[in-house]
Scaffold this active site. Sequence first.
Site, PDB file in Angstrom:
ATOM      1  N   HIS B  54      95.792   8.404 -37.015  1.00 30.73           N
ATOM      2  CA  HIS B  54      96.985   7.709 -37.475  1.00 30.73           C
ATOM      3  C   HIS B  54      97.877   8.617 -38.316  1.00 30.73           C
ATOM      4  CE1 HIS B  54      99.011   3.871 -38.109  1.00 30.73           C
ATOM      5  NE2 HIS B  54      99.253   4.261 -39.339  1.00 30.73           N
ATOM      6  N   TYR B  57      98.017  12.755 -36.071  1.00 32.92           N
ATOM      7  CA  TYR B  57      98.429  12.904 -34.666  1.00 32.92           C
ATOM      8  C   TYR B  57      97.647  14.017 -33.971  1.00 32.92           C
ATOM      9  CZ  TYR B  57     102.338   9.876 -35.853  1.00 32.92           C
ATOM     10  OH  TYR B  57     103.088   8.817 -36.268  1.00 32.92           O
ATOM     11  N   GLU B  99     107.504   1.663 -35.373  1.00 34.67           N
ATOM     12  CA  GLU B  99     106.124   1.906 -35.773  1.00 34.67           C
ATOM     13  C   GLU B  99     105.249   0.738 -35.351  1.00 34.67           C
ATOM     14  OE1 GLU B  99     105.273   4.543 -39.367  1.00 34.67           O
ATOM     15  OE2 GLU B  99     105.026   2.511 -40.100  1.00 34.67           O
ATOM     16  N   SER B 100     103.984   1.042 -35.054  1.00 36.02           N
ATOM     17  CA  SER B 100     103.076  -0.006 -34.582  1.00 36.02           C
ATOM     18  C   SER B 100     102.260  -0.585 -35.725  1.00 36.02           C
ATOM     19  CB  SER B 100     102.118   0.576 -33.543  1.00 36.02           C
ATOM     20  OG  SER B 100     101.286   1.535 -34.145  1.00 36.02           O
ATOM     21  N   HIS B 101     101.854  -1.825 -35.586  1.00 36.75           N
ATOM     22  CA  HIS B 101     100.849  -2.418 -36.448  1.00 36.75           C
ATOM     23  C   HIS B 101      99.896  -3.225 -35.580  1.00 36.75           C
ATOM     24  CE1 HIS B 101     100.659  -2.791 -41.063  1.00 36.75           C
ATOM     25  NE2 HIS B 101     100.626  -1.551 -40.681  1.00 36.75           N
ATOM     26  N   ASN B 102      99.387  -2.541 -34.544  1.00 35.83           N
ATOM     27  CA  ASN B 102      98.590  -3.207 -33.512  1.00 35.83           C
ATOM     28  C   ASN B 102      97.229  -3.676 -34.008  1.00 35.83           C
ATOM     29  OD1 ASN B 102     100.699  -2.420 -31.884  1.00 35.83           O
ATOM     30  ND2 ASN B 102      99.645  -0.606 -31.105  1.00 35.83           N
ATOM     31  N   ASP B 274     107.569   6.440 -49.192  1.00 29.87           N
ATOM     32  CA  ASP B 274     106.900   5.149 -49.302  1.00 29.87           C
ATOM     33  C   ASP B 274     105.415   5.353 -49.109  1.00 29.87           C
ATOM     34  OD1 ASP B 274     106.979   5.430 -46.326  1.00 29.87           O
ATOM     35  OD2 ASP B 274     106.141   3.419 -46.451  1.00 29.87           O
ATOM     36  N   SER B 557      99.986   5.203 -31.224  1.00 24.83           N
ATOM     37  CA  SER B 557      98.879   4.291 -31.498  1.00 24.83           C
ATOM     38  C   SER B 557      97.888   4.403 -30.353  1.00 24.83           C
ATOM     39  CB  SER B 557      99.405   2.858 -31.624  1.00 24.83           C
ATOM     40  OG  SER B 557      98.334   1.951 -31.674  1.00 24.83           O
TER      41      SER B 557
END
Lengths: 229, 758
Positions: B54, B57, B99-102, B274, B557
């Site tokens: 994550h 990469y 961006e993913s939050h799978n 952030d 992801s």
Amino acid sequence: MKFGVVVFPGSNCDDDTVYTLQHNLGQNVVKLWHKDHDLQGCDFILLPGGFSYGDYLRTGAIARFSPIMNEVIEHANRGGYVMGICNGFQILVEAGLLPGVLLRNLSQKYSCRNVHLLPQSKKALLTAELPQRAYKIPIAHGDGRYFIDEDGLKRLNDQDQVLFRYCEADGSFTDEANPNGSIDHIAGVSNETFNVFGMMPHPERASDEALGNIDGRYILEQLVSTVLI
Amino acid sequence: MTSTEVHDGNALPTVETARKLGVLPEEFDRIREILGRTPNFTELSIFSVMWSEHCSYKNSIVWLKTLPRDGERMLAKAGEENAGLVDIGDGLACSFKIESHNHPSALEPYQGAATGVGGINRDIFTMGARPIAQLNSLRFGNPELAKTKWLVKGVVKGIGDYGNAFGIPTVGGEVFFDECYNTNPLVNAFSAGIVEVGKVAKATSYGVGNPVFIVGSATGKDGIHGATFASEDITDKSNEKLPAVQVGDPFMEKLLLEATLEIIETGYVIGIQDMGAAGIICSTSEMSAKGEHGMIIDLDKVPTRQSNMHGWEILLSESQERMLVVVEKGKEHIIQGIFDKWDLHCAQIGEVVAAGPNDAGRLHFYQHGALIADVPAYDLVLGGGAPQYHREYREPAYYQRFKQFEISSVPDTSADELTAVAKHLLSHPNIASRRWVYEQYDSMVGTANRSTNRPSDAALVRIRDVKRPDYSKGIAMTVDCNSRYVNADPFVGAQIAVSEAARNLTCTGAEPLAVTNNLNFGNPYVPEVYWQFVQAVKGMGAACLKFGTPVTGGNVSFYNQSSDDGPVFPTPTIGMIGLVENPEHQMTLDFKETDDLIYMIGVAKNDIASSEYLYSYRKVKESPAPQFDLEEEYTLHQGLKTLIQQGMVQSMHDVSDGGLFVALAESAMPRGLGFQVSTDKNYRTDAFLFGEAQSRVLVSVKPSQQGAFQKLLGADLKLAHTLLGTVTAKDFVIDSATVMTTGEAKDLFDNSLGKLMA
């Protein structure tokens, strides 16, 4: 004539309201910070939409205790003009400046879309001069179901305090046209002295040619052409 | 803070501990080499998250580097900042990213999706850009399953509750259902913001003695090892990782947005980043590595939600709504004053130190007076010492098998069957109106959404500039990926995803500018999965090069794979932005007036491959990607721009899922109009009406402009076009037969998804 838009923590339609009054209606507008105690000489106070204090506890319940609300309430009690849109309406109800409550939408879901409103009150200057037709105005709320007890409703109707009712595009009243289950299709109300207004729909979101709908501007223009003269 | 002996109170970890933290034996050896000693548990935890897929990469970066990344409008290279940055003229830039939050959404859909929205918006405003709009791209399993409904409702409510309170409009997106996503839904969130060129905040750290602040929420135990969790397959044990899912607070995020933009405006911020994946350790190491300085951090000064947190927990916590800020020394009180105004935590936790003679900056973390970790920043980060792997890949057997599909094996649609197919498609969850979803999102806050009352293929958002009230430029944006096509042929499918995004922007009247991508794939250690990844990256690169839309960044992801269902369809979601210089060139998709002429621009083909019709009506699951030619697509787009600029068309809508029939219906329904068209008997009826061959667009033209339109298309642009028929007052009429009324179509289209989810 000077407008003041109160900024609470979590307000998110404050900039939209300021922009609309300034650029679409050409008015003098200042922002008022919730921690202050100074209305800066404003004639008309607007409480904008948003999620003041994250809607914690209950919509509008905490914002109602913000320092500046003392001055807003005094201003209203002196006969000064105050208007709440969406979360601003919820705050005014919590503050006791407007009758009734706003409950969870009947669908139990937040809903954002265009609806139609029919102007009602002939006594409130906000609506008295508006031509009778359906105005296309967006809503965006999860807690917009207006409710008031039977006596209260009778008083509202008898005293002509209902500002707007949800309707179809042709102006007729159907259950389908009522987006949140509000009692008697009520979308906005005034106080008994007709100087405090509240409505769930967002006229400031329909006030700019760039957005392809200026029905809201006709409503807000009443503030300038009728209310504040 | 004087101790130089590194000790965190735990026994030194072994290679077995490393394995449990997701660190390979060879990576454990490499860490020992970097440190010159065995890492303690805190340090090993640091490497395990920073070297997780994550954050590092490690299994994708060698291929991502092959994507086109340069362009004259690029103000930041991919991966250089928190999000891509594109010059849009007039001293303004657009910052955008997906961006993913799978993985979190698979276990806890509400919080998983909500924090995905929070994270992507922080990436935008940490650069000093105020977000102007959000999109999302969602994929779920079979919608009939109770579990899928639970996921859909949770994800949509999570996105809505977070985005609505945050106060940035959600203006578009996509929702797609297929059984391959039963266990692994995909939740990709996109945000775009505007910043003045020259006022962009950087994710860096330098200046010896400059104070380091943590601002925003207090740090708790939520989301610890979230980055590592996102780097594994989902198993029946995954529920045990629930603490790895973070909890969001949009009210806090809204305050953080205002405070962050206000401190950046002061000019005293050296660097800001952030805290998303891997929390404090990620921000401290990435900012330090970039600025080539070190940091001394006292973890006792971090505001925490509970006492007795271990050092490694504070370092790895993924508590939301936090930022790390490095400020000019002497200006602390100004920054403090702004956070006080917004009632937010703002604590100085350390300071910037010089790089040593033999390193580019080290991070020293203290707790209770002891030095609990001492690690070189550079070696932790992507582009520095983080590992990069070339993985094995192999063409899967299904690829050639899909290509053997013969259209003749499927019966054509008969005239009697047209209504049945039309109803099937208009009510299908992959095609029906997404109204049930998008009405739960505030799409109008910001008074900038130009598509609310003017429907178009991509969302168009005006840039509202207080300093220049007459400013009228707009940003069009879209997210696209038909993953069924990508599965059938990853190279062609990824090209189509880029092309559809560009086509949607072009049909809205925009000039496509740049891309952000979200590459959702299965386990990269499976050679057949990795082949899909490699082919998709190659296809995406070729198409982005052709359209002149560089890839500015994004997200990979992997591990969207489960023991029950195998890998999801390879899903390289394309987020693309475009510029509309002149708002009068905004194009819309709805038919305007009866008697307007309906044309299809592009070439009809005898092709039903991978169409929704073939897949769900004929139930043929194995076929290649639809026919596609990149040159043909590119030529089409250039012609479409000319048509719009010369005011030749009343409406424009691309032909995509569901084919020409669905495009006709979608153009007719907004104003309650109908159409009367004829099919071309040189083609199978199903292919002509429901096939999804690419590079086709539906337009309507005023009768008075027919001559000029045909001359421009034929003689000047040399684009194939077919007169299909006319716009009518009601009813969908094909070859003189009424297939359905507009009212019937609208009822099916508008309400099917809501009924399914009820």
